[in-house]
Enzyme design. Sequence first.
Site, mmCIF file in Angstrom:
data_model
loop_
_atom_site.group_PDB
_atom_site.id
_atom_site.type_symbol
_atom_site.label_atom_id
_atom_site.label_comp_id
_atom_site.label_asym_id
_atom_site.label_seq_id
_atom_site.Cartn_x
_atom_site.Cartn_y
_atom_site.Cartn_z
ATOM 1 N N ASP A 85 -6.198 0.782 0.778
ATOM 2 C CA ASP A 85 -6.306 1.104 2.201
ATOM 3 C C ASP A 85 -7.728 0.841 2.677
ATOM 4 O OD1 ASP A 85 -7.820 3.163 1.189
ATOM 5 O OD2 ASP A 85 -6.471 4.757 1.809
ATOM 6 N N LYS B 2 0.832 -1.207 0.000
ATOM 7 C CA LYS B 2 0.000 0.000 0.000
ATOM 8 C C LYS B 2 0.870 1.263 0.000
ATOM 9 C CE LYS B 2 -1.673 1.618 3.808
ATOM 10 N NZ LYS B 2 -2.375 1.771 5.097
#
Length: 212
Positions: A152, A133
């Site tokens: 996320d 991420k």
Amino acid sequence: MGNLEKLNILYKDLKKEIERRIEEFEYFNKKDTEIFAELCFCILTPQSKAKTCWIAIKSLMDKNLLLYGSEEEIKKELKNVRFKNKKTKYIIEARKKFFKNGRLVIKSMIKKFKNNKDLREFLVKNIKGLGWKEASHFLRNIGLGEDMAIIDRHILKNLKEFKIIKKIPKTITKGIYLKIEKKFISLSKRIGLSPIELDLLLWAKETGEVFK
């Protein structure tokens, strides 16, 4: 009215703001210090508010500490960031990786990678504090993440809401990340937006503003 229709209406309202933000991600106009600042920002973001992290990075830059500050000086500026001790060490380690002969060379190191996804894999494997991420977030913020997704909690929540995924995974391995990323990119194509546009749109949907 379906969720995707509502999303398209929201995009029309935010289109200019989103386009303006994307222009700021342009890689070629960024200096080494700006690129390194974005890297450090992404190192700080896990389990901390993005705005709080960016305020800390700006303070470190204004005081010339991001590149030259000691561990204690950096830690002091991260007072509102979670896990500041560990993240301070990550910043210092990253600094060592991208400093050669007394100067930053992060831009030239990035240029060696012809494939942005290979670059992302390198970052995940070699820069402490960057997972899939965070590495995707960093590359997006410097204009090299056009074919990636920042998976996320905001994205996962919306993908579940749109029935793109059945449930939010408790842990995200490389395989799970890439599988969800593929679904996210398919969704962006379906509604006629780039992955970056869709990411910023969903962030604004959840937080009320277009941010980094």
